[in-house]
Design an enzyme around this catalytic site. Structure first.
Site, PDB file in Angstrom:
ATOM      1  N   ARG A 172      25.220  77.849  31.802  1.00  0.00           N
ATOM      2  CA  ARG A 172      24.766  78.379  33.090  1.00  0.00           C
ATOM      3  C   ARG A 172      23.320  77.933  33.282  1.00  0.00           C
ATOM      4  O   ARG A 172      22.646  77.518  32.344  1.00  0.00           O
ATOM      5  CB  ARG A 172      24.865  79.904  33.126  1.00  0.00           C
ATOM      6  CG  ARG A 172      23.984  80.615  32.137  1.00  0.00           C
ATOM      7  CD  ARG A 172      24.188  82.125  32.138  1.00  0.00           C
ATOM      8  NE  ARG A 172      23.185  82.777  31.307  1.00  0.00           N
ATOM      9  CZ  ARG A 172      21.969  83.104  31.708  1.00  0.00           C
ATOM     10  NH1 ARG A 172      21.584  82.837  32.951  1.00  0.00           N
ATOM     11  NH2 ARG A 172      21.114  83.697  30.899  1.00  0.00           N
ATOM     12  N   ARG A 176      16.946  82.317  40.084  1.00  0.00           N
ATOM     13  CA  ARG A 176      16.508  83.589  40.671  1.00  0.00           C
ATOM     14  C   ARG A 176      16.310  83.415  42.167  1.00  0.00           C
ATOM     15  O   ARG A 176      15.646  82.473  42.586  1.00  0.00           O
ATOM     16  CB  ARG A 176      15.177  84.016  40.043  1.00  0.00           C
ATOM     17  CG  ARG A 176      15.306  84.475  38.631  1.00  0.00           C
ATOM     18  CD  ARG A 176      13.991  85.087  38.168  1.00  0.00           C
ATOM     19  NE  ARG A 176      14.064  85.326  36.735  1.00  0.00           N
ATOM     20  CZ  ARG A 176      13.038  85.207  35.926  1.00  0.00           C
ATOM     21  NH1 ARG A 176      11.851  84.867  36.398  1.00  0.00           N
ATOM     22  NH2 ARG A 176      13.172  85.457  34.644  1.00  0.00           N
ATOM     23  N   ARG A 248      16.835  68.534  15.733  1.00  0.00           N
ATOM     24  CA  ARG A 248      15.840  67.784  16.502  1.00  0.00           C
ATOM     25  C   ARG A 248      14.478  68.108  15.900  1.00  0.00           C
ATOM     26  O   ARG A 248      14.230  69.237  15.464  1.00  0.00           O
ATOM     27  CB  ARG A 248      15.843  68.168  17.982  1.00  0.00           C
ATOM     28  CG  ARG A 248      17.012  67.624  18.755  1.00  0.00           C
ATOM     29  CD  ARG A 248      17.078  66.119  18.826  1.00  0.00           C
ATOM     30  NE  ARG A 248      16.104  65.542  19.758  1.00  0.00           N
ATOM     31  CZ  ARG A 248      15.889  64.238  19.889  1.00  0.00           C
ATOM     32  NH1 ARG A 248      16.531  63.374  19.122  1.00  0.00           N
ATOM     33  NH2 ARG A 248      15.017  63.795  20.771  1.00  0.00           N
ATOM     34  N   ARG A 279       6.097  68.126  27.253  1.00  0.00           N
ATOM     35  CA  ARG A 279       5.215  69.113  27.880  1.00  0.00           C
ATOM     36  C   ARG A 279       3.800  69.000  27.342  1.00  0.00           C
ATOM     37  O   ARG A 279       3.565  68.398  26.290  1.00  0.00           O
ATOM     38  CB  ARG A 279       5.749  70.529  27.691  1.00  0.00           C
ATOM     39  CG  ARG A 279       5.948  70.978  26.263  1.00  0.00           C
ATOM     40  CD  ARG A 279       6.578  72.373  26.261  1.00  0.00           C
ATOM     41  NE  ARG A 279       6.767  72.881  24.904  1.00  0.00           N
ATOM     42  CZ  ARG A 279       7.192  74.101  24.613  1.00  0.00           C
ATOM     43  NH1 ARG A 279       7.466  74.948  25.588  1.00  0.00           N
ATOM     44  NH2 ARG A 279       7.346  74.501  23.367  1.00  0.00           N
ATOM     45  N   GLU A 299       3.533  67.381  23.490  1.00  0.00           N
ATOM     46  CA  GLU A 299       4.681  67.631  22.615  1.00  0.00           C
ATOM     47  C   GLU A 299       5.762  66.591  22.900  1.00  0.00           C
ATOM     48  O   GLU A 299       6.136  66.384  24.049  1.00  0.00           O
ATOM     49  CB  GLU A 299       5.213  69.039  22.878  1.00  0.00           C
ATOM     50  CG  GLU A 299       6.265  69.511  21.904  1.00  0.00           C
ATOM     51  CD  GLU A 299       6.636  70.963  22.135  1.00  0.00           C
ATOM     52  OE1 GLU A 299       7.831  71.225  22.352  1.00  0.00           O
ATOM     53  OE2 GLU A 299       5.738  71.840  22.124  1.00  0.00           O
ATOM     54  N   TYR A 347      19.624  78.943  16.207  1.00  0.00           N
ATOM     55  CA  TYR A 347      18.413  78.877  17.011  1.00  0.00           C
ATOM     56  C   TYR A 347      17.937  80.301  17.292  1.00  0.00           C
ATOM     57  O   TYR A 347      18.282  80.921  18.278  1.00  0.00           O
ATOM     58  CB  TYR A 347      18.664  78.120  18.325  1.00  0.00           C
ATOM     59  CG  TYR A 347      17.403  77.987  19.148  1.00  0.00           C
ATOM     60  CD1 TYR A 347      16.457  77.027  18.821  1.00  0.00           C
ATOM     61  CD2 TYR A 347      17.140  78.846  20.206  1.00  0.00           C
ATOM     62  CE1 TYR A 347      15.289  76.921  19.548  1.00  0.00           C
ATOM     63  CE2 TYR A 347      15.969  78.743  20.937  1.00  0.00           C
ATOM     64  CZ  TYR A 347      15.051  77.779  20.597  1.00  0.00           C
ATOM     65  OH  TYR A 347      13.886  77.689  21.308  1.00  0.00           O
ATOM     66  N   ASP A 349      15.249  83.133  18.284  1.00  0.00           N
ATOM     67  CA  ASP A 349      13.947  83.487  18.834  1.00  0.00           C
ATOM     68  C   ASP A 349      13.246  84.373  17.812  1.00  0.00           C
ATOM     69  O   ASP A 349      13.869  84.893  16.880  1.00  0.00           O
ATOM     70  CB  ASP A 349      14.103  84.229  20.162  1.00  0.00           C
ATOM     71  CG  ASP A 349      14.404  83.280  21.319  1.00  0.00           C
ATOM     72  OD1 ASP A 349      13.966  82.114  21.250  1.00  0.00           O
ATOM     73  OD2 ASP A 349      15.090  83.696  22.278  1.00  0.00           O
TER      74      ASP A 349
END
Length: 371
Positions: A172, A176, A248, A279, A299, A347, A349
């Site tokens: 998805r 917003r 990665r 970025r 980066e 992964y 957080d």
């Protein structure tokens, strides 16, 4: 503790083992920590340059919906009120992220959610079974947003053409229909005042720490502890016997600049494929700094190979099959536990890392652990 000098050998001095060490210390357990880098803190480590806390291994913004975890972290540090509101730079035009009414107004000059929904519907690729990442993204968001803000950035991140990436990568797209630039939906968010290092100093207080120490060159060290918690790569621990898992990697270029403000925002993504970095970070904005100079970091995403730092597990079906084999191997062994992004090939957080570390400690030590 029995015949062993330590209750726990903790391999890796990142967040998972830091939380584990704190819980162990609360129970009077003794930990030996070994870390291949020259510092504790893992990828959260900050270096003070020109009075600025520089996130040496990429931007880390703590955010969570779990109040227990938030309260736990607030025992370790005081957070500021930083809200992550990144921007995307495409051909020198700036767009707000995540995709919201500000983004769509900038793209199309549209002002109402209804107009935007209609525009997206007009541009959407009408297809039942998208065959690849590009088709999936186009079916969700349409051409303009995809071409300008998704395609190039994704191809840099993964190092391949969007048409050759699997569709499932993008289930998805967060859209917003409000003018809200807050990247995260979590109610708790911030950066530790003074950087992350003090968290690790508190957590590892009372532990014996060997930095610049490679576990694989010193495997005999496991004999000094009753149990081992390993937060490195699980496939490396087992000598890649089922093959290498894929990751990665990242490369960072840090630069001190003789200006007080380079880009006006902490994080700006560069979404053109032709721009080699993904970025630019300007670290002082994480802590609302007013120093006379600034430090910026470019980066770059890159392919991982042995010898490079693995940052992101690549969650393909083939990698998951390999990981399950390693997991079965791990479950057959006594007194060795795997944790964190690399040990569990997930992964995570930061808040999930804290949860997982507390959960493992509780599992190993019964109900006295933090709840």
């Amino acid at each position: 503790m029995g015949k062993h000098k330590y209750d726990y050998l903790l391999v890796g001095a990142g967040l998972f083992n830091a939380v584990f060490a704190r819980e162990a210390s609360k129970q009077g357990k003794k930990c030996l920590v070994i870390e291949k880098r020259g510092h504790i803190g893992g990828n959260l480590y900050c270096e003070n340059i020109e009075g600025i806390n520089v996130h040496k291994y990429g931007a880390h913004i703590f955010h969570t919906s779990n109040k227990h975890v938030w309260d736990y972290m607030n025992e370790l540090c005081e957070f500021n009120h930083y809200i992550n509101s990144p921007l995307a730079n495409y051909k020198n035009k700036l767009y707000n992220l995540p995709f919201n009414m500000n983004t769509f107004n900038r793209l199309w000059g549209l002002n109402t959610p209804e107009q935007v929904k209609q525009k997206i519907e007009e541009q959407r690729l009408k297809i039942d079974n998208p065959a690849n990442f590009e088709e999936q993204a186009l079916s969700l968001i349409g051409t303009d947003v995809y071409q300008k803000l998704i395609k190039g950035y994704t191809e840099k991140q993964w190092g391949q053409d969007a048409k050759s990436l699997p569709a499932f990568i993008i289930k998805r797209i967060p859209i917003r229909f409000t003018y809200n630039n807050n990247y995260f939906n979590d109610p708790y968010q911030g950066i530790p005042i003074g950087g992350y290092n003090s968290i690790f100093e508190k957590c590892f207080e009372g532990c014996d720490i060997y930095a610049n120490t490679d576990f694989f060159a010193n495997k005999e060290i496991v004999k000094s502890a009753n149990k081992t918690v390993f937060t490195g790569m699980i496939d490396q621990y087992y000598d890649y016997c089922y093959g290498q898992l894929d990751y990665r990697s990242l490369n960072f270029e840090h630069e001190v600049m003789n200006v007080d403000n380079f880009q006006g925002n902490a994080v700006i993504n560069y979404t053109e494929r032709e721009v080699p970095f993904t970025r630019i970070l300007e670290h002082k904005h994480f802590e609302f700094g007013t120093q006379p100079k600034t430090v910026v970091t470019k980066e770059y995403s890159q392919e991982w190979r042995v010898g490079l730092e693995p940052y992101y597990p690549i969650n393909t079906a083939e990698n998951q099959e390999k990981f399950v084999k390693y997991e079965i191997l791990a479950n057959q062994q006594k007194n060795i536990y795997f944790g964190g992004r690399l040990g569990e090939y997930k992964y995570y957080d930061m808040d999930k890392t804290v949860e997982a570390a507390l959960s493992l400690f509780k599992k190993m030590n019964g109900s006295h652990a933090y709840r």
